[in-house]
Design an enzyme around this catalytic site. Structure first.
Site, PDB file in Angstrom:
ATOM      1  CE  LYS A  68      -1.548  -4.557   3.273  1.00 38.99           C
ATOM      2  NZ  LYS A  68      -1.851  -5.885   2.757  1.00 38.99           N
ATOM      3  CE1 TYR A  82      -4.160  -3.004   5.497  1.00 39.59           C
ATOM      4  CE2 TYR A  82      -3.566  -0.706   5.113  1.00 39.59           C
ATOM      5  CZ  TYR A  82      -3.877  -1.965   4.627  1.00 39.59           C
ATOM      6  OH  TYR A  82      -3.873  -2.186   3.269  1.00 39.59           O
ATOM      7  CB  SER A  98      -0.865  -0.033   1.260  1.00 39.63           C
ATOM      8  OG  SER A  98      -1.483   1.209   1.476  1.00 39.63           O
TER       9      SER A  98
HETATM   10  P1  NAD Z   1     -11.070  -7.150   0.731  1.00 38.35           P
HETATM   11  O1  NAD Z   1     -11.336  -7.172   2.189  1.00 38.35           O
HETATM   12  O2  NAD Z   1     -12.195  -6.835  -0.186  1.00 38.35           O
HETATM   13  O3  NAD Z   1     -10.456  -8.547   0.263  1.00 38.35           O
HETATM   14  C1  NAD Z   1      -9.654  -9.331   1.124  1.00 38.35           C
HETATM   15  C2  NAD Z   1     -10.190 -10.757   1.013  1.00 38.35           C
HETATM   16  O4  NAD Z   1      -9.370 -11.597   1.822  1.00 38.35           O
HETATM   17  C3  NAD Z   1     -11.618 -10.896   1.525  1.00 38.35           C
HETATM   18  O5  NAD Z   1     -12.380 -11.647   0.595  1.00 38.35           O
HETATM   19  C4  NAD Z   1     -11.455 -11.657   2.849  1.00 38.35           C
HETATM   20  O6  NAD Z   1     -12.570 -12.473   3.112  1.00 38.35           O
HETATM   21  C5  NAD Z   1     -10.190 -12.442   2.586  1.00 38.35           C
HETATM   22  N1  NAD Z   1      -9.401 -12.786   3.773  1.00 38.35           N
HETATM   23  C6  NAD Z   1      -8.930 -11.949   4.742  1.00 38.35           C
HETATM   24  N2  NAD Z   1      -8.213 -12.642   5.643  1.00 38.35           N
HETATM   25  C7  NAD Z   1      -8.204 -13.944   5.220  1.00 38.35           C
HETATM   26  C8  NAD Z   1      -7.627 -15.125   5.708  1.00 38.35           C
HETATM   27  N3  NAD Z   1      -6.900 -15.155   6.845  1.00 38.35           N
HETATM   28  N4  NAD Z   1      -7.813 -16.272   5.024  1.00 38.35           N
HETATM   29  C9  NAD Z   1      -8.550 -16.291   3.887  1.00 38.35           C
HETATM   30  N5  NAD Z   1      -9.134 -15.200   3.370  1.00 38.35           N
HETATM   31  C10 NAD Z   1      -8.951 -14.031   4.040  1.00 38.35           C
HETATM   32  O7  NAD Z   1      -9.840  -6.149   0.485  1.00 38.35           O
HETATM   33  P2  NAD Z   1      -9.274  -5.526  -0.849  1.00 38.35           P
HETATM   34  O8  NAD Z   1      -9.667  -4.101  -0.900  1.00 38.35           O
HETATM   35  O9  NAD Z   1      -9.586  -6.410  -1.992  1.00 38.35           O
HETATM   36  O10 NAD Z   1      -7.728  -5.567  -0.529  1.00 38.35           O
HETATM   37  C11 NAD Z   1      -6.914  -6.644  -0.949  1.00 38.35           C
HETATM   38  C12 NAD Z   1      -5.492  -6.410  -0.460  1.00 38.35           C
HETATM   39  O11 NAD Z   1      -5.016  -5.157  -0.953  1.00 38.35           O
HETATM   40  C13 NAD Z   1      -5.345  -6.346   1.052  1.00 38.35           C
HETATM   41  O12 NAD Z   1      -4.128  -6.962   1.400  1.00 38.35           O
HETATM   42  C14 NAD Z   1      -5.296  -4.864   1.337  1.00 38.35           C
HETATM   43  O13 NAD Z   1      -4.575  -4.588   2.511  1.00 38.35           O
HETATM   44  C15 NAD Z   1      -4.546  -4.365   0.118  1.00 38.35           C
HETATM   45  N6  NAD Z   1      -4.801  -2.952  -0.198  1.00 38.35           N
HETATM   46  C16 NAD Z   1      -6.092  -2.518  -0.357  1.00 38.35           C
HETATM   47  C17 NAD Z   1      -6.345  -1.178  -0.648  1.00 38.35           C
HETATM   48  C18 NAD Z   1      -7.753  -0.652  -0.768  1.00 38.35           C
HETATM   49  O14 NAD Z   1      -7.947   0.554  -0.654  1.00 38.35           O
HETATM   50  N7  NAD Z   1      -8.738  -1.485  -1.026  1.00 38.35           N
HETATM   51  C19 NAD Z   1      -5.264  -0.297  -0.806  1.00 38.35           C
HETATM   52  C20 NAD Z   1      -3.965  -0.771  -0.656  1.00 38.35           C
HETATM   53  C21 NAD Z   1      -3.744  -2.114  -0.348  1.00 38.35           C
HETATM   54  C1  WQD Z   2      -9.815   9.358   0.634  1.00 37.11           C
HETATM   55  C2  WQD Z   2     -10.022  10.840   0.885  1.00 37.11           C
HETATM   56  C3  WQD Z   2     -10.427  11.459   3.170  1.00 37.11           C
HETATM   57  C4  WQD Z   2     -14.300   9.541   3.574  1.00 37.11           C
HETATM   58  C5  WQD Z   2      -7.064   4.520   2.795  1.00 37.11           C
HETATM   59  C6  WQD Z   2      -5.961   3.876   3.590  1.00 37.11           C
HETATM   60  C7  WQD Z   2      -4.833   3.469   2.690  1.00 37.11           C
HETATM   61  C8  WQD Z   2      -5.341   2.614   1.541  1.00 37.11           C
HETATM   62  C9  WQD Z   2      -6.477   3.251   0.830  1.00 37.11           C
HETATM   63  C10 WQD Z   2      -5.173   0.299   2.189  1.00 37.11           C
HETATM   64  C11 WQD Z   2      -9.310  11.333   2.137  1.00 37.11           C
HETATM   65  C12 WQD Z   2     -11.612  11.772   2.304  1.00 37.11           C
HETATM   66  C13 WQD Z   2     -13.100   9.992   3.064  1.00 37.11           C
HETATM   67  C14 WQD Z   2     -15.319  10.490   3.894  1.00 37.11           C
HETATM   68  C15 WQD Z   2     -13.861  12.255   3.147  1.00 37.11           C
HETATM   69  N1  WQD Z   2      -5.833   1.361   2.007  1.00 37.11           N
HETATM   70  N2  WQD Z   2     -12.887  11.320   2.862  1.00 37.11           N
HETATM   71  N3  WQD Z   2     -15.041  11.802   3.668  1.00 37.11           N
HETATM   72  O1  WQD Z   2      -7.457   7.542   3.558  1.00 37.11           O
HETATM   73  O2  WQD Z   2      -6.587   7.927   1.203  1.00 37.11           O
HETATM   74  O3  WQD Z   2      -6.536   5.673   2.162  1.00 37.11           O
HETATM   75  O4  WQD Z   2      -7.500   3.617   1.777  1.00 37.11           O
HETATM   76  O5  WQD Z   2      -4.003   0.098   2.109  1.00 37.11           O
HETATM   77  O6  WQD Z   2      -3.903   2.788   3.467  1.00 37.11           O
HETATM   78  O7  WQD Z   2      -5.504   4.799   4.558  1.00 37.11           O
HETATM   79  O8  WQD Z   2      -8.693   6.625   1.538  1.00 37.11           O
HETATM   80  O9  WQD Z   2     -11.033   6.537   0.826  1.00 37.11           O
HETATM   81  O10 WQD Z   2     -10.529   6.698   3.300  1.00 37.11           O
HETATM   82  O11 WQD Z   2     -10.118   8.660   1.841  1.00 37.11           O
HETATM   83  O12 WQD Z   2     -13.670  13.458   2.970  1.00 37.11           O
HETATM   84  O13 WQD Z   2     -16.366  10.131   4.383  1.00 37.11           O
HETATM   85  O14 WQD Z   2     -11.407  11.083   1.108  1.00 37.11           O
HETATM   86  O15 WQD Z   2     -10.199  12.471   4.102  1.00 37.11           O
HETATM   87  O16 WQD Z   2      -8.801  12.580   1.846  1.00 37.11           O
HETATM   88  P1  WQD Z   2      -7.282   7.055   2.194  1.00 37.11           P
HETATM   89  P2  WQD Z   2     -10.170   7.057   1.906  1.00 37.11           P
END
Ligand code: NAD
Ligand code: WQD
Length: 336
Positions: free
Chosen positions: A155, A151, A126
């Protein structure tokens, strides 16, 4: 012969979109998911889109015996490891659950991969590892900063574990993809994000507000030092992000004893207000919103340098924020 790729967390938001792109490029994905943050109906959506049967093992990635059994049965050539808990705020109140799920699942995975000689790994990292960047856009040379949430720390720890394991293992090759802000849904409207409870991410909150499930969106601060005063992020369409994973498998192909980390974003910053106005345009309705206090921990602005991803992955985004918001809205209308 089709290469089998284990997709942990493949029923989740990014994983499910990646399964579609893997099938489109001739891979055979095998999902491992315990449905702690997804629904079984996702598999039906995947099968409707791809017209293929999608293999799924229901179980927990921290369960070593289960994982060993799946790997023995499927003989994968690589793994994309999405499975993790991902809510930043929740990780502050439940740190042990986050360290346990996110770190132990990776340790188990690496052990089992070693045992069966499965040597390619793509890991979901991330942009949170960069903290508050000093310079924009953020390149892979930008320093990482001490994580402010458990969290984020999982990572950073995971990246270190993978890097150390590669040093010790001549056969292993791995890439950590540092995602920026994934948004949107599959254009078919058959898969998308399924946030449980009140969404903390911006776009699900926007679409739920427009759908009448929430009263109003609060924009967290408009007094930042940015062009319109609201935070700036790099919002990437989840389908573009999914395709980057397939390109990363190609990049890893033939490499041994190799570790790399790559930003995956669009290279373009978009403000919260721009998200709101673009959403109003694509959904043809006014969004009920107010300006509120800053949210603690929010970074003022961050967006990716895409030079490395373009060069080494031979990949670039094809879809816009407008496309992503249209697809997110289409998905919201389907799930109600
Ligand atoms: P998500 O929660 O939609 O998907 C994660 C999936 O993993 C889910 O289906 C959940 O049921 C499964 N899971 C969790 N723990 C498990 C376990 N121990 N065993 C088996 N299954 C398990 O999340 P996402 O948004 O698709 O994110 C996927 C990956 O990307 C994560 O590692 C997350 O940290 C990373 N990531 C997400 C974002 C974001 O904003 N969505 C941003 C950066 C990084
Ligand atoms: C985006 C922008 C808020 C909600 C998070 C994690 C990051 C990554 C992605 C996993 C920000 C603003 C939000 C609301 C708002 N995840 N906002 N009102 O914070 O950039 O990133 O998700 O790895 O690690 O921190 O994403 O979608 O929460 O926010 O104004 O109700 O929207 O302040 O500027 P963020 P977000």
């Amino acid at each position: 012969m089709e290469k089998t790729i284990i997709v942990t967390g493949g029923a989740g938001y990014i994983g499910s979109h990646t399964v579609v792109e893997l099938i489109a490029q001739g891979y055979k994905p095998v999902i491992i998911d315990n449905f702690c943050n997804s629904e079984k109906s996702v598999v039906k959506g995947l099968e409707s889109i791809t017209k293929k049967e999608v293999k799924l093992y229901e179980g927990d990635c921290t369960d070593r015996n289960f994982m060993a059994q799946v790997f023995a049965e499927t003989n994968p050539s690589g793994v994309i490891h999405f499975a993790a808990y991902k809510a930043v705020g929740e990780s502050v109140s439940k740190p042990l659950a986050y360290y346990k799920n996110n770190v132990i699942s990776l340790l188990v995975l690496l052990e089992v991969m070693k045992e069966v000689n499965c040597n390619q790994l793509v890991f979901s990292s991330s942009c949170t590892v960069y903290g508050t960047p000093e310079k924009l856009p953020v390149t892979e040379q930008s320093p990482t900063q001490k994580a402010i949430s458990p969290y984020g720390n999982t990572k950073q720890i995971a990246e270190d574990i993978i890097k150390d394991q590669v040093v010790s293992d001549a056969d292993l090759s791995a890439v950590a993809l540092r995602y920026f802000n994934p948004i949107g849904a599959h254009p078919s409207g058959l898969i998308g994000e399924l946030p449980l409870g009140t969404p903390s991410n911006l776009v699900p909150f926007v679409t739920q507000t427009a759908a009448g499930l929430r009263n109003e969106l609060t924009i967290f601060g408009n007094d930042y030092n940015t062009p319109d005063g609201t935070n700036v992020r790099d919002y990437i369409h989840v389908v573009d992000l999914a395709k980057a994973h397939v390109k990363t498998l190609d990049y890893l192909s033939g490499k041994t004893n190799f570790y790399d980390f790559i930003n995956v974003g669009t290279g373009k910053g978009t403000s919260v207000l721009e998200i709101v106005t673009t959403f109003e345009k694509v959904s043809e309705q006014k969004l009920n919103y107010k300006i509120g206090q800053r949210r603690p921990g929010d970074v003022e602005q961050i967006y990716a340098s895409v030079d490395k991803s373009e060069k080494v992955l031979n990949w670039q985004t094809e879809l816009s924020v407008e496309d992503a918001l249209r697809d997110a809205w289409n998905w919201q209308l389907k799930i109600g």
